[in-house]
Design an enzyme around this catalytic site. Structure first.
Site, PDB file in Angstrom:
ATOM      1  N   MET A  88       0.844  -1.209   0.000  1.00  0.00           N
ATOM      2  CA  MET A  88       0.000   0.000   0.000  1.00  0.00           C
ATOM      3  C   MET A  88       0.877   1.257   0.000  1.00  0.00           C
ATOM      4  SD  MET A  88      -2.700  -1.301   2.865  1.00  0.00           S
ATOM      5  CE  MET A  88      -1.449  -1.474   4.117  1.00  0.00           C
ATOM      6  N   ASP A  89       1.434   1.555  -1.138  1.00  0.00           N
ATOM      7  CA  ASP A  89       2.388   2.659  -1.225  1.00  0.00           C
ATOM      8  C   ASP A  89       1.697   3.947  -1.670  1.00  0.00           C
ATOM      9  OD1 ASP A  89       5.708   2.803  -2.802  1.00  0.00           O
ATOM     10  OD2 ASP A  89       4.823   3.832  -1.085  1.00  0.00           O
TER      11      ASP A  89
END
Lengths: 254, 289
Positions: free
Chosen positions: B65-66
Site C-alpha cells: 500500500m504505497d
C-alpha cells in the site's frame, strides 16, 4: 384485451430496441478502447525506433553509475531462441552495462553458456573474475542463474548453518541469534555456490509479469520492469527502461 | 499492418454481431439467470463484473500500500490523514476481494525498514493500527473475516500487541476469508526465522537434517497461517516497481501488477483492472506448457 396486447407488444419492442442500443454502445466503447491501445502501441513503437536511431537526445548518454548489476529473466519458451538472448546481451554491452545475471527457471541458458560466451564479444563468466572486477571498454561479466539457485540454494545454505549451529558449543537457551543473521546466510550461500550479487534492475522478458523464481534472497530492493516478450524486444525500449531506472529514487522504507 | 487488418476485421465483426443477436433475448437472459441462481450463484457473494471469471480469481492477493504520504501531501492533508485514508481503502478492497471469491488478502502495513522514519510518524502509525483494529473487531466478526498479523512484533507497543491478540483470538475460527497484516515484516527476516525454527525442531529431534526441503521450509515461514501462502497476484501502487523486502520467498511465481495510482486512490475499478490483467495472463510456474 387488444389494447393490452398491443401495449405489451410495444413495450417488448421498445425493450428489445433499447437492449440493442445499449449493446451497440458497449461495442462502440470497446472499439474506442481497442483503438486507443492500438494507437498508443503505434506511438510506443515509433518512440522506440526514434530512440534506437538516436533522434531523442535524452537517451543519447545514460549515466550507469547506479546500475552496477542488471538481471534479465527470460521466459522458458523464449529461451529456445538463444540468438535473441545473444542480441540482447550485445545491446547491453553497447549501452555499457558491465554485469548481467541471466535467469531462466529451467537452467537452459546455463546449458548454452559456452555458446553465449563465444558469441557475445567481450563477455566472460562472473565467477572467473576477481572481486575487484572493473571492466574496461566493451566488456561484460555474465552470470547464469536458474531456479536451483533460488530455494534449493537457500535450503542448502540453511543446512550448512544448521550443521554449524549443532556442532558449536552453545548454551541451551541460545536462540541462535549469533548463527542466523543475514551475513551468515550470505556467507553460507557463497559456500553453496550462489552468488549474492544483488541486482539493481531486473528486466522480465516473457508474457507473464512475474520474476519466475529468480533468487528471492537477492530481490529485496530490486527494481522490476516487465519488457514484454523476447521476440518483440526493441533496443529503444531497453534504453528507455534503463534510463528510467537511473531516475528512480528509493527511500528504502525510511 | 497485421494489427491494422485485425482491427478492421474485429470492427466489422463487432458492428455486425448485434444485428445477428436474437430479438427475444430478454426471455433468454431470464432463463440464464434462473439457471445461474439454481446452479452457481451463492447468496451473499457478488457476481463478478463483466469480463472477469469466478473460476479464474486468484486465491491470494497481496498488496503493498504505497503512496499514503504523497496522497496526503497532494491533497493538502496531514500524513496521518493519508494513513487513515489508506487503512479505509484496504478494508474496502479486502471486502470486495472476499465477495469476489478471493480467500486471502495480505497487506504490507509496516516494514522493518519503516522504523527508520521519524519517531513521531512511527508513533502515529502504531496508534492508528491500534485504534483501527480495535474499532473493526466487530466488523470482522460480523463479516466472518479471520485476521492474522505477521511480522517481528518485538518492537511494537504492548497496547497494540494486546489488540492484535484480541482480534486474532476473536476471529481465528473463520476459514473462508483471511486478512493478513504484515507489521514490522521483512522478507529476509522471515527466511532467517524459518532457518532458526528448523534448527530448534532439529535439536528436539522433531525433524532430521535430510527432511529439510522447500516444502518443510515453506511451512516454517510466517505465511504458514494461511492455506495459500504464495500470493497469486501482488499489487503495488504509486508507480514503484519493486517488492521492497515483502514476501521474498513467497513471490516466486506471483503475477506482479504495478499501478501508478497512489494507494488511497486505488479504488474498486483499479482493483478490477488488476484482476482482469491477472486473469488474462498464462501462468506457467516456470514450466513449459
Amino acid at each position: 384485451m387488444d389494447l393490452n396486447q398491443s401495449i405489451r407488444l410495444l413495450s417488448s419492442w421498445i425493450g428489445q430496441i433499447g437492449d440493442l442500443g445499449l449493446n451497440l454502445l458497449w461495442r462502440f466503447i470497446h472499439i474506442v478502447v481497442s483503438l486507443w491501445y492500438i494507437v498508443s502501441g503505434i506511438f510506443e513503437a515509433i518512440e522506440s525506433y526514434a530512440i534506437s536511431l538516436g533522434l531523442n537526445k535524452k537517451y543519447s548518454s545514460i549515466d550507469l553509475e547506479k546500475l552496477r548489476c542488471l538481471a534479465v529473466v527470460v521466459d522458458i519458451e523464449a529461451v529456445q531462441d538463444v540468438a535473441k538472448v545473444v542480441e540482447l546481451l550485445q545491446w547491453l554491452t553497447t549501452i555499457g552495462v558491465k554485469q548481467v545475471g541471466l535467469f531462466d527457471s529451467q537452467g537452459l541458458l546455463k546449458k548454452s553458456k559456452d555458446l553465449i560466451l563465444e558469441t557475445v564479444p567481450g563477455s566472460m563468466l562472473l565467477e572467473e573474475i576477481g572481486k575487484d572486477f572493473s571492466p574496461d571498454g566493451k566488456r561484460i561479466a555474465l552470470e547464469f542463474i536458474s531456479s536451483s539457485d533460488n530455494k534449493e540454494a537457500v535450503m542448502k545454505a540453511a543446512n550448512i548453518l544448521l550443521q554449524r549451529y549443532l556442532k558449536s558449543s552453545h548454551p541451551e537457551n541460545d536462540k541462535g541469534e549469533n548463527f542466523f543473521t543475514e551475513s551468515h546466510l550470505n556467507e553460507a550461500l557463497g559456500v553453496v555456490g550462489e552468488n549474492v550479487h544483488v541486482p539493481d534492475l531486473l528486466l522480465v522478458y516473457g508474457p507473464i509479469r512475474s520474476h519466475l523464481g529468480f533468487p528471492a534472497w537477492r530481490l529485496r530492493y530490486t527494481e522490476i520492469v516487465h519488457m514484454g516478450t523476447l521476440n518483440y524486444m526493441r533496443y529503444g525500449s531497453l534504453l528507455k527502461a534503463i534510463h528510467k531506472f537511473t531516475g528512480v529514487h528509493q527511500n528504502y522504507g525510511t | 499492418m497485421l494489427s491494422l487488418l485485425c482491427f478492421l476485421v474485429s470492427l466489422l465483426f463487432l458492428l455486425l454481431l448485434p444485428c445477428l443477436r436474437p430479438c427475444f433475448s430478454a426471455k433468454g437472459s431470464l432463463k440464464d439467470k434462473k439457471k445461474i441462481d439454481e446452479g452457481t450463484y451463492v447468496v451473499g457473494e457478488e457476481e463478478p463484473p463483466k469480463g472477469l471469471r469466478r473460476e479464474l480469481m486468484p486465491r491470494h492477493v497481496a498488496v503493498i500500500m504505497d503512496g499514503n504520504r504523497r496522497w496526503a501531501k497532494q491533497a493538502g492533508l496531514l500524513t496521518s490523514q493519508g494513513y487513515e485514508a489508506g487503512a479505509k481503502r484496504l478494508i474496502e478492497l479486502a471486502e470486495l476481494c472476499f465477495k469476489l471469491g478471493i480467500n486471502t488478502v495480505s497487506a504490507f502495513a509496516f516494514s522493518t525498514e519503516n522504523w527508520g522514519r521519524h519517531k513521531i510518524e512511527v508513533k502515529c502509525l502504531m496508534y492508528l493500527f491500534q485504534r483501527y483494529l480495535k474499532s473493526k473487531i466487530q466488523f470482522f466478526q460480523s463479516k466472518e473475516i479471520r485476521v492474522s498479523v505477521i511480522g517481528n512484533l518485538a518492537k511494537i507497543p504492548e497496547s497494540l500487541l494486546g489488540i492484535i491478540t484480541e482480534i486474532e483470538d476473536a476471529t481465528k475460527s473463520y476459514k473462508k476469508k483471511h486478512l493478513i497484516l504484515a507489521i514490522d515484516y521483512s522478507g529476509r527476516f522471515d527466511i532467517l526465522r524459518a532457518c532458526k525454527s528448523i534448527v530448534k525442531k532439529s535439536e528436539h529431534g522433531l525433524i532430521r537434517e535430510k527432511d529439510v526441503d522447500e516444502t518443510l521450509f515453506e511451512r516454517e515461514l510466517q505465511t504458514k497461517c494461511t492455506e495459500f501462502p504464495s500470493p497469486d497476484l501482488l499489487i503495488r501502487t504509486s508507480g514503484e516497481q519493486r517488492i521492497s523486502n515483502f514476501f521474498l520467498w513467497q513471490l516466486a511465481y506471483t503475477e506482479l501488477f504495478f499501478s501508478p495510482v497512489l494507494w488511497p486512490d486505488f479504488d474498486k475499478d483499479k482493483l478490477l483492472d488488476a484482476l482482469a490483467s491477472y486473469q488474462h495472463r498464462e501462468r506457467r510456474f516456470g514450466c513449459q506448457v
